[in-house]
Design a protein around this motif. Structure first.
Motif, mmCIF file in Angstrom:
data_model
loop_
_atom_site.group_PDB
_atom_site.id
_atom_site.type_symbol
_atom_site.label_atom_id
_atom_site.label_comp_id
_atom_site.label_asym_id
_atom_site.label_seq_id
_atom_site.Cartn_x
_atom_site.Cartn_y
_atom_site.Cartn_z
ATOM 1 N N GLU A 124 0.791 -1.356 0.032
ATOM 2 C CA GLU A 124 -0.122 -0.020 0.018
ATOM 3 C C GLU A 124 0.631 1.300 0.062
ATOM 4 N N GLU A 125 2.021 1.357 0.949
ATOM 5 C CA GLU A 125 2.824 2.421 0.916
ATOM 6 C C GLU A 125 3.477 2.540 -0.172
ATOM 7 N N THR A 126 3.856 1.388 -1.208
ATOM 8 C CA THR A 126 4.656 1.471 -2.359
ATOM 9 C C THR A 126 3.915 2.229 -3.384
ATOM 10 N N ALA A 127 2.483 2.014 -3.406
ATOM 11 C CA ALA A 127 1.490 2.450 -4.330
ATOM 12 C C ALA A 127 1.371 3.865 -4.132
ATOM 13 N N ARG A 128 1.454 4.365 -2.849
ATOM 14 C CA ARG A 128 1.313 5.700 -2.230
ATOM 15 C C ARG A 128 2.494 6.431 -2.904
ATOM 16 N N HIS A 129 3.711 5.947 -2.915
ATOM 17 C CA HIS A 129 4.844 6.273 -3.599
ATOM 18 C C HIS A 129 5.104 6.353 -5.054
ATOM 19 N N GLY A 130 3.888 6.024 -5.679
ATOM 20 C CA GLY A 130 4.038 5.758 -7.329
ATOM 21 C C GLY A 130 4.775 4.537 -7.473
ATOM 22 N N GLY A 131 4.568 3.505 -6.755
ATOM 23 C CA GLY A 131 5.156 2.340 -7.267
ATOM 24 C C GLY A 131 6.705 1.881 -7.026
ATOM 25 N N SER A 132 7.252 3.097 -6.503
ATOM 26 C CA SER A 132 8.621 2.781 -6.300
ATOM 27 C C SER A 132 9.012 2.610 -4.861
ATOM 28 N N GLY A 133 9.246 1.468 -4.243
ATOM 29 C CA GLY A 133 9.339 0.835 -3.142
ATOM 30 C C GLY A 133 10.571 0.317 -2.499
ATOM 31 N N ILE A 134 10.385 -0.924 -1.931
ATOM 32 C CA ILE A 134 11.713 -1.669 -1.390
ATOM 33 C C ILE A 134 12.073 -2.599 -2.608
ATOM 34 N N ASP A 135 13.428 -2.644 -2.641
ATOM 35 C CA ASP A 135 14.024 -3.595 -3.442
ATOM 36 C C ASP A 135 14.076 -5.054 -2.786
ATOM 37 N N TYR A 136 13.159 -5.826 -2.909
ATOM 38 C CA TYR A 136 13.168 -7.480 -2.346
ATOM 39 C C TYR A 136 13.868 -8.281 -3.247
ATOM 40 N N ARG A 137 14.729 -8.783 -2.698
ATOM 41 C CA ARG A 137 15.593 -9.969 -3.386
ATOM 42 C C ARG A 137 15.405 -10.975 -2.593
ATOM 43 N N TYR A 138 14.556 -12.010 -3.149
ATOM 44 C CA TYR A 138 14.385 -13.294 -2.552
ATOM 45 C C TYR A 138 15.238 -14.405 -3.371
ATOM 46 N N GLY A 139 15.595 -15.134 -2.031
ATOM 47 C CA GLY A 139 16.655 -16.264 -2.829
ATOM 48 C C GLY A 139 18.119 -15.645 -2.511
ATOM 49 N N GLU A 140 18.220 -14.774 -1.807
ATOM 50 C CA GLU A 140 19.712 -14.088 -1.787
ATOM 51 C C GLU A 140 20.091 -13.959 -0.475
ATOM 52 N N GLN A 141 21.285 -13.704 0.038
ATOM 53 C CA GLN A 141 21.649 -13.655 1.380
ATOM 54 C C GLN A 141 23.175 -12.936 1.171
ATOM 55 N N ILE A 142 23.706 -12.527 2.425
ATOM 56 C CA ILE A 142 24.941 -11.775 2.745
ATOM 57 C C ILE A 142 26.053 -13.045 2.744
ATOM 58 N N ARG A 143 26.975 -12.932 2.055
ATOM 59 C CA ARG A 143 28.144 -13.892 2.225
ATOM 60 C C ARG A 143 29.421 -12.894 2.887
ATOM 61 N N ALA A 144 29.390 -11.813 2.774
ATOM 62 C CA ALA A 144 30.673 -11.141 3.445
ATOM 63 C C ALA A 144 30.406 -9.747 3.761
ATOM 64 N N LEU A 145 30.764 -9.089 4.671
ATOM 65 C CA LEU A 145 30.626 -7.630 5.158
ATOM 66 C C LEU A 145 31.826 -7.047 5.511
ATOM 67 N N ARG A 146 32.213 -5.662 5.122
ATOM 68 C CA ARG A 146 33.353 -5.103 5.595
ATOM 69 C C ARG A 146 32.921 -3.661 5.792
ATOM 70 N N GLU A 147 33.147 -3.314 7.182
ATOM 71 C CA GLU A 147 32.519 -2.184 7.775
ATOM 72 C C GLU A 147 33.752 -0.971 7.568
ATOM 73 N N HIS A 148 33.503 0.131 7.074
ATOM 74 C CA HIS A 148 34.657 1.126 6.858
ATOM 75 C C HIS A 148 33.954 2.464 7.368
ATOM 76 N N ALA A 149 35.092 3.483 7.268
ATOM 77 C CA ALA A 149 34.388 4.765 8.099
ATOM 78 C C ALA A 149 32.892 5.511 7.094
ATOM 79 N N ASP A 150 33.056 5.016 6.016
ATOM 80 C CA ASP A 150 31.688 5.556 5.026
ATOM 81 C C ASP A 150 30.888 4.825 4.861
ATOM 82 N N GLY A 151 30.860 3.496 5.374
ATOM 83 C CA GLY A 151 29.848 2.816 4.931
ATOM 84 C C GLY A 151 29.844 1.052 5.356
#
Ligand code: FAD
Length: 425
Positions: A124-151
């Motif tokens: 419903e919220e996506t429709a209110r935003h004109g159809g642009s909403g959350i980028d859902y990616r099913y069948g996907e997962q994180i393999r590695a993370l590296r945190e640094h000063a900018d992100g």
């Protein structure tokens, strides 16, 4: 110098599309942020029994605008009744006892339906935003993370790599985000002495309509049936007291074998449960475990729900913690949108008292729930009758008041209010 993005430009990755992940996603979307959600399963995971909404989680559901959806799916569950091996009633605990803070709360909805309510609100919220909403990616997962000063630089199982400003780990009890950012599961997980399984099956004869029906089986097995939205089906729960066995992880055949051993003591309802297990499309099995961590955040990574503070289904507050945790996290992010790191630090502090009381287990834990001998079962049932007696009710009501006293922050000045189309929950 570290640059801080404006809120709308904040790139947020959420790992896990369960209650916690979707609740975070919905609120970010309302606040004008379009997160990415990676969910390991190929589709939203169905299943689960009734989950309770009470105290602060009920207020949060209301503020998130979930009341109309919840009203649509709300179960008519009137309490819990224990039956003996012949099907005769041995004890009962009506929902209104202990001011609604007993095993069954005033607002009950199945876990799968609550997830659907969140997904509908997101659509419903996506429709209110004109159809642009959350980028859902099913069948996907994180393999590695590296945190640094900018992100945070993220590598996905698909091989893609991407940059995010914040990562939210909402990937459950065995969280990959927690392992990658904070350390191995053993460091934070306490095994509570048993396993639990949920699945849907046709309602067997002898199940009390509108009541959670429970039978204790010799050998340490709790067999419970909770109402479903469709009275023709029921949500079965089997909890078994057993030492931890790591070989059970991801081995569905071994899990079902263990459940069958637990049901071996028999009983009128067992053959139907046994037969239904193999046909259930929403079979769920996991260990009963609690996650405790000194800190749920780094500078740019936050854990929400079971990933950070699982209390196990024994606490009866897993969904409550997921909703309240998501509300506080996004509320704090929006309070100081230019300084997400400061927001994560405050999230830790503000949520801690709620989690501390929500993670409390009922007295006796798994052992009290799964007595092994016939004498133990008789003693357990006598205890239920005693604790529900007129004499004990005032004391029990005080003991069970749980999270009612939590001072839930009000983010209405920072989080856009959801439109309300139904009477309050
Ligand atoms: C199918 C199911 C049925 C349940 N039934 C009950 C119930 O009847 N009673 C009860 O008290 N509790 C139940 N629970 C647990 C309950 O949902 C949680 O305690 C509570 O709602 C908190 O939710 P959560 O989102 O933190 O965790 P979860 O509900 O466990 O959701 C985590 C999500 O993350 C996904 N995920 C896991 N690992 C990864 C990864 N590496 N990458 C991406 N995604 C990942 C999972 O597939 C899942 O969708 C159930 C959980 C599930 C998944």
């Amino acid at each position: 110098m570290t640059t801080q993005p404006t809120p709308a430009a904040l790139r947020v990755l959420i790992s896990g599309g369960g209650i916690a992940g979707n609740a975070v996603a919905l609120q970010l979307l309302r606040a004008g942020i379009r997160p990415t959600v990676v969910e390991r399963a190929a589709v939203p995971r169905p299943g689960g029994q009734a989950v309770d909404l009470r105290g602060p989680s009920r207020t949060v559901a209301q503020r998130m605008g979930l009341a109309p959806g919840i009203r649509n799916y709300q179960l008519d569950e009137r309490g819990m009744v224990y039956i003996d091996s012949t099907g005769r009633e041995a004890a009962r605990m009506p929902a209104e006892l202990f001011e609604g803070n007993g095993a069954v709360a005033e607002i009950e909805i199945t876990r799968g339906d609550l997830n659907q309510v969140l997904l509908d609100a997101i659509a419903e919220e996506t429709a209110r935003h004109g159809g642009s909403g959350i980028d859902y990616r099913y069948g996907e997962q994180i393999r590695a993370l590296r945190e640094h000063a900018d992100g945070v630089s993220v590598e996905f199982a698909s091989g893609a790599t991407e940059e995010f400003d914040l990562v939210v780990g909402a990937d459950g009890l065995h969280s990959t985000t927690r392992r990658l950012a904070f350390g191995p599961e053993e460091q934070f997980s306490t095994y509570l002495g048993g396993y639990t399984s949920y699945f849907t099956m046709p309602t067997p004869e002898g199940i009390r309509p509108h009541w959670m029906t429970v039978q204790l089986l010799p050998g340490g097995t709790f067999l419970g049936f909770r109402p479903d939205a469709d009275p023709a089906t029921t949500k079965v729960m089997i909890s078994i007291r057993r030492p931890a066995d790591p070989a059970l992880r991801r081995d569905t055949a071994a899990q079902k074998q263990l459940l069958r051993e637990g049901l071996a003591a028999g009983g009128r309802l067992v053959p139907e449960v046994d037969a239904a297990m193999d046909h259930a499309e929403d079979f769920y099995f996991d260990e009963l475990a609690r996650i405790t961590m000194p800190q749920w955040t780094t500078e740019r990574i936050a854990l929400v729900g079971d990933a950070g503070y699982c209390g196990s289904p024994l606490s009866g507050q897993g969904t409550a913690m997921a909703l309240v945790g998501a509300y506080v996290l996004v509320g704090e992010i929006m309070r100081t949108p230019g300084r997400p790191t400061a927001a994560l630090a405050r999230y830790n502090e503000i949520l801690r008292p709620f989690v501390k009381s929500a993670q409390q287990l009922p007295p006796g834990g798994v052992k009290a729930m799964t007595p092994r001998t016939r004498a133990g079962i008789r003693a357990s049932l006598a205890l239920v009758r005693f604790t529900t007696s007129r004499l004990m009710r005032p004391l029990m009501t005080r003991m069970l008041s749980g999270t009612e006293d939590y001072a839930l922050p009000d983010y209405s000045a920072d989080l856009p209010a959801a439109e309300q189309g139904a009477r309050p929950l």
